[in-house]
Write an enzyme that holds these catalytic residues in place. Structure first.
Site, PDB file in Angstrom:
ATOM      1  N   HIS A 128       0.855  -1.187   0.000  1.00  0.00           N
ATOM      2  CA  HIS A 128       0.000   0.000   0.000  1.00  0.00           C
ATOM      3  C   HIS A 128       0.895   1.243   0.000  1.00  0.00           C
ATOM      4  O   HIS A 128       1.627   1.499   0.957  1.00  0.00           O
ATOM      5  CB  HIS A 128      -0.927   0.003   1.215  1.00  0.00           C
ATOM      6  CG  HIS A 128      -2.005  -1.029   1.114  1.00  0.00           C
ATOM      7  ND1 HIS A 128      -2.608  -1.590   2.207  1.00  0.00           N
ATOM      8  CD2 HIS A 128      -2.590  -1.599   0.019  1.00  0.00           C
ATOM      9  CE1 HIS A 128      -3.529  -2.462   1.797  1.00  0.00           C
ATOM     10  NE2 HIS A 128      -3.529  -2.494   0.476  1.00  0.00           N
ATOM     11  N   ALA A 129       0.798   1.988  -1.079  1.00  0.00           N
ATOM     12  CA  ALA A 129       1.783   3.025  -1.384  1.00  0.00           C
ATOM     13  C   ALA A 129       1.891   4.102  -0.310  1.00  0.00           C
ATOM     14  O   ALA A 129       2.982   4.567   0.005  1.00  0.00           O
ATOM     15  CB  ALA A 129       1.431   3.664  -2.725  1.00  0.00           C
ATOM     16  N   ARG A 130       0.766   4.517   0.241  1.00  0.00           N
ATOM     17  CA  ARG A 130       0.770   5.696   1.117  1.00  0.00           C
ATOM     18  C   ARG A 130       1.264   5.387   2.524  1.00  0.00           C
ATOM     19  O   ARG A 130       1.416   6.311   3.337  1.00  0.00           O
ATOM     20  CB  ARG A 130      -0.634   6.274   1.184  1.00  0.00           C
ATOM     21  CG  ARG A 130      -1.659   5.358   1.835  1.00  0.00           C
ATOM     22  CD  ARG A 130      -3.069   5.861   1.572  1.00  0.00           C
ATOM     23  NE  ARG A 130      -4.077   4.994   2.180  1.00  0.00           N
ATOM     24  CZ  ARG A 130      -5.373   5.097   1.945  1.00  0.00           C
ATOM     25  NH1 ARG A 130      -5.807   6.007   1.081  1.00  0.00           N
ATOM     26  NH2 ARG A 130      -6.243   4.301   2.525  1.00  0.00           N
ATOM     27  N   GLU A 131       1.487   4.128   2.843  1.00  0.00           N
ATOM     28  CA  GLU A 131       1.860   3.753   4.201  1.00  0.00           C
ATOM     29  C   GLU A 131       3.375   3.912   4.367  1.00  0.00           C
ATOM     30  O   GLU A 131       4.133   2.950   4.455  1.00  0.00           O
ATOM     31  CB  GLU A 131       1.343   2.341   4.492  1.00  0.00           C
ATOM     32  CG  GLU A 131      -0.177   2.330   4.497  1.00  0.00           C
ATOM     33  CD  GLU A 131      -0.812   0.953   4.390  1.00  0.00           C
ATOM     34  OE1 GLU A 131      -2.046   0.894   4.274  1.00  0.00           O
ATOM     35  OE2 GLU A 131      -0.090  -0.050   4.422  1.00  0.00           O
ATOM     36  N   ARG A 182      -3.076   4.600  -2.697  1.00  0.00           N
ATOM     37  CA  ARG A 182      -2.881   3.321  -1.998  1.00  0.00           C
ATOM     38  C   ARG A 182      -2.524   2.174  -2.945  1.00  0.00           C
ATOM     39  O   ARG A 182      -1.751   1.288  -2.600  1.00  0.00           O
ATOM     40  CB  ARG A 182      -4.202   3.008  -1.277  1.00  0.00           C
ATOM     41  CG  ARG A 182      -4.385   1.580  -0.767  1.00  0.00           C
ATOM     42  CD  ARG A 182      -5.779   1.498  -0.137  1.00  0.00           C
ATOM     43  NE  ARG A 182      -6.245   0.144   0.098  1.00  0.00           N
ATOM     44  CZ  ARG A 182      -6.229  -0.444   1.287  1.00  0.00           C
ATOM     45  NH1 ARG A 182      -5.721   0.164   2.314  1.00  0.00           N
ATOM     46  NH2 ARG A 182      -6.720  -1.664   1.435  1.00  0.00           N
ATOM     47  N   ASN A 197      -3.229  -5.923  -1.894  1.00  0.00           N
ATOM     48  CA  ASN A 197      -3.580  -6.815  -0.790  1.00  0.00           C
ATOM     49  C   ASN A 197      -5.037  -7.279  -0.855  1.00  0.00           C
ATOM     50  O   ASN A 197      -5.615  -7.700   0.145  1.00  0.00           O
ATOM     51  CB  ASN A 197      -3.300  -6.142   0.559  1.00  0.00           C
ATOM     52  CG  ASN A 197      -3.009  -7.161   1.647  1.00  0.00           C
ATOM     53  OD1 ASN A 197      -2.513  -8.266   1.351  1.00  0.00           O
ATOM     54  ND2 ASN A 197      -3.326  -6.819   2.885  1.00  0.00           N
ATOM     55  N   ARG A 198      -5.622  -7.200  -2.025  1.00  0.00           N
ATOM     56  CA  ARG A 198      -6.900  -7.859  -2.324  1.00  0.00           C
ATOM     57  C   ARG A 198      -6.773  -8.679  -3.614  1.00  0.00           C
ATOM     58  O   ARG A 198      -7.769  -9.148  -4.149  1.00  0.00           O
ATOM     59  CB  ARG A 198      -8.032  -6.832  -2.512  1.00  0.00           C
ATOM     60  CG  ARG A 198      -8.304  -5.945  -1.311  1.00  0.00           C
ATOM     61  CD  ARG A 198      -8.873  -6.728  -0.135  1.00  0.00           C
ATOM     62  NE  ARG A 198      -9.218  -5.824   0.972  1.00  0.00           N
ATOM     63  CZ  ARG A 198      -8.347  -5.352   1.858  1.00  0.00           C
ATOM     64  NH1 ARG A 198      -7.070  -5.705   1.793  1.00  0.00           N
ATOM     65  NH2 ARG A 198      -8.738  -4.554   2.839  1.00  0.00           N
ATOM     66  N   HIS A 250       2.370  -2.925   7.176  1.00  0.00           N
ATOM     67  CA  HIS A 250       1.415  -1.861   6.819  1.00  0.00           C
ATOM     68  C   HIS A 250       1.375  -0.809   7.927  1.00  0.00           C
ATOM     69  O   HIS A 250       2.003  -0.938   8.961  1.00  0.00           O
ATOM     70  CB  HIS A 250       0.003  -2.445   6.668  1.00  0.00           C
ATOM     71  CG  HIS A 250      -0.168  -3.362   5.510  1.00  0.00           C
ATOM     72  ND1 HIS A 250      -0.935  -3.040   4.414  1.00  0.00           N
ATOM     73  CD2 HIS A 250       0.323  -4.601   5.264  1.00  0.00           C
ATOM     74  CE1 HIS A 250      -0.909  -4.034   3.553  1.00  0.00           C
ATOM     75  NE2 HIS A 250      -0.155  -5.002   4.036  1.00  0.00           N
ATOM     76  N   SER A 251       0.526   0.223   7.705  1.00  0.00           N
ATOM     77  CA  SER A 251       0.144   1.140   8.762  1.00  0.00           C
ATOM     78  C   SER A 251      -1.292   1.619   8.467  1.00  0.00           C
ATOM     79  O   SER A 251      -1.724   1.542   7.323  1.00  0.00           O
ATOM     80  CB  SER A 251       1.096   2.340   8.812  1.00  0.00           C
ATOM     81  OG  SER A 251       0.878   3.230   7.743  1.00  0.00           O
ATOM     82  N   TYR A 302     -11.686  -6.231  10.160  1.00  0.00           N
ATOM     83  CA  TYR A 302     -12.901  -6.511   9.385  1.00  0.00           C
ATOM     84  C   TYR A 302     -12.548  -7.542   8.339  1.00  0.00           C
ATOM     85  O   TYR A 302     -11.390  -7.938   8.198  1.00  0.00           O
ATOM     86  CB  TYR A 302     -13.448  -5.240   8.717  1.00  0.00           C
ATOM     87  CG  TYR A 302     -12.374  -4.280   8.326  1.00  0.00           C
ATOM     88  CD1 TYR A 302     -11.530  -4.569   7.285  1.00  0.00           C
ATOM     89  CD2 TYR A 302     -12.202  -3.091   9.033  1.00  0.00           C
ATOM     90  CE1 TYR A 302     -10.519  -3.706   6.955  1.00  0.00           C
ATOM     91  CE2 TYR A 302     -11.192  -2.231   8.708  1.00  0.00           C
ATOM     92  CZ  TYR A 302     -10.360  -2.546   7.662  1.00  0.00           C
ATOM     93  OH  TYR A 302      -9.354  -1.699   7.333  1.00  0.00           O
ATOM     94  N   GLU A 324       0.395  -3.932  11.455  1.00  0.00           N
ATOM     95  CA  GLU A 324      -0.092  -2.560  11.274  1.00  0.00           C
ATOM     96  C   GLU A 324       0.659  -1.664  12.250  1.00  0.00           C
ATOM     97  O   GLU A 324       0.457  -1.743  13.461  1.00  0.00           O
ATOM     98  CB  GLU A 324      -1.597  -2.474  11.533  1.00  0.00           C
ATOM     99  CG  GLU A 324      -2.453  -3.268  10.556  1.00  0.00           C
ATOM    100  CD  GLU A 324      -2.636  -2.566   9.220  1.00  0.00           C
ATOM    101  OE1 GLU A 324      -2.139  -1.437   9.057  1.00  0.00           O
ATOM    102  OE2 GLU A 324      -3.297  -3.154   8.337  1.00  0.00           O
TER     103      GLU A 324
HETATM  104 ZN   LIG Z   1      -1.999  -1.334   4.168  1.00  0.00          ZN
END
Ligand SMILES: [Zn+2]
Length: 350
Positions: A128-131, A182, A197-198, A250-251, A302, A324
């Site tokens: 996820h790019a923005r993390e 993201r 990640n999906r 991740h974050s 979730y 995370e």
């Molecule tokens: Zn992530």
């Protein structure tokens, strides 16, 4: 709800979500929440101020060096990894495991004392790019293993395989164009990008993911549609006998999540996962006094299908976690400005 962006996508009732609202719409938005009896508090009062601060880097790191006081660009990270391979050829091997859609190298660093087929810890960051906090954590691990002789014992009997930036196209895009991007950067017919990640072949698209290409949790049009997830798949399958622990970084939040994301049932080795997770938590707590929640993905956050952590578990890697990290690259930290009895928030961005 105009000009608002969901930063997280809670799929269960009574779970908190994070929403960024434009200043122009803030009062209307707060009125709507209060009218509907929805408690809330403001975690970040001025996102732009934080983004401007973290982007306003005047001095770049010298090529081949590492810094943990600013966020490095992809080419700076690669220059450091190259330098490590040159300086420490007896323990460091740089492997290019594939290329991103835009042609950037997907670099994995292997740290080993030699020999073959040793138990391996595999870690990847920034799918996820923005993390932004994820790559520095991967790089700090590399830095401490390779450049701190006191840690040499950590790679005598096990190997480490670490990918600091799995989604370099998206990561660069967050630096140049959109801080909150993201996904990958593969073009769609209307919107760009797939949520890596999906995109894994683990109950793909069944739950907690979107078939709509403009959504942040877009699954892609088929499993492993992205060159980045293909590269991970190929590497893991070709080293499946050796990889004993998988870590996807991740974050944000303070979560250590084990499988599964697509169902709330616990995996067969849940006791082992919890025990090791608690050891991780104890180690972190001893340093900074912060506790992580060790729980399954679906029970903690979730539902999410098509995640890497579920896929590697199904391939037989029993110790699989999504980490995370707190606060994330935006430095997001809940402020004390609290408007009602909302739950303390620490919602992961998965
Ligand atoms: Zn992530």
């Amino acid at each position: 709800m105009n000009a608002s962006i969901f930063w997280s996508d809670s799929r269960q009732l009574s779970r908190p979500v994070d929403i960024m609202v434009s200043p122009l719409g803030q009062h209307e938005f707060e009125d709507a929440l209060e009218f509907n009896g929805i408690s809330y508090h403001i975690a970040v009062s001025n996102v732009a101020k934080i983004v401007n601060t973290e982007s306003n880097i005047e001095t770049r790191v010298e090529s081949g060096n590492i810094t943990f006081t600013e966020f490095m660009r992809h080419d700076e990270i690669n220059a450091y990894l190259d330098q490590l391979a040159v300086n420490y050829p007896e323990i460091v091997t740089k492997e290019v495991i594939g290329r991103s859609f835009e042609g950037r190298e997907l670099i994995l660093l292997r740290i080993s004392s030699g020999g073959s087929q040793k138990p391996t810890i595999f870690a990847e960051a920034a799918i996820h790019a923005r993390e932004w906090i994820a790559p520095p954590v991967a790089l700090y691990t590399i830095n401490q293993l390779v450049e701190n002789p006191e840690n040499a014992g950590f790679y005598q009997d096990i190997d480490w395989a670490i990918i600091p930036v799995l989604n370099p196209d998206g990561y660069e895009y967050t630096h140049t164009t959109d801080r909150f991007w993201r996904k990958t950067r593969t073009p769609g017919t209307i919107c760009h990008g797939v949520d890596g990640n999906r995109n894994f072949d683990a109950r793909w698209r069944e739950t907690g993911a979107s078939a709509w290409q403009c959504d942040n949790t877009y699954t892609g049009h088929r499993v492993f549609s992205e060159p980045e997830t293909q590269a991970i798949r190929n590497y893991i399958l070709s080293h499946i006998e050796d990889i004993k622990l998988f870590l996807d970084i991740h974050s944000f939040g303070r979560w250590l999540l084990y499988p599964y994301g697509y169902i709330t049932d616990d995996p067969d080795n849940v006791d082992e996962l919890r025990t090791l997770g608690q050891l991780f938590n104890d180690a972190v707590y001893s340093v900074n006094g912060e506790n992580y929640t060790v729980v399954s993905f679906a029970n903690g956050l979730y539902y999410a299908a098509g995640t890497s952590v579920d896929w590697v578990k199904e391939q037989g890697i029993d110790l699989a976690y999504t980490l995370e990290l707190p606060r994330g690259g935006t430095g997001v930290r809940p402020s004390s400005r609290r408007y009602s009895a909302g739950r303390p928030r620490d919602v992961g961005r998965f």
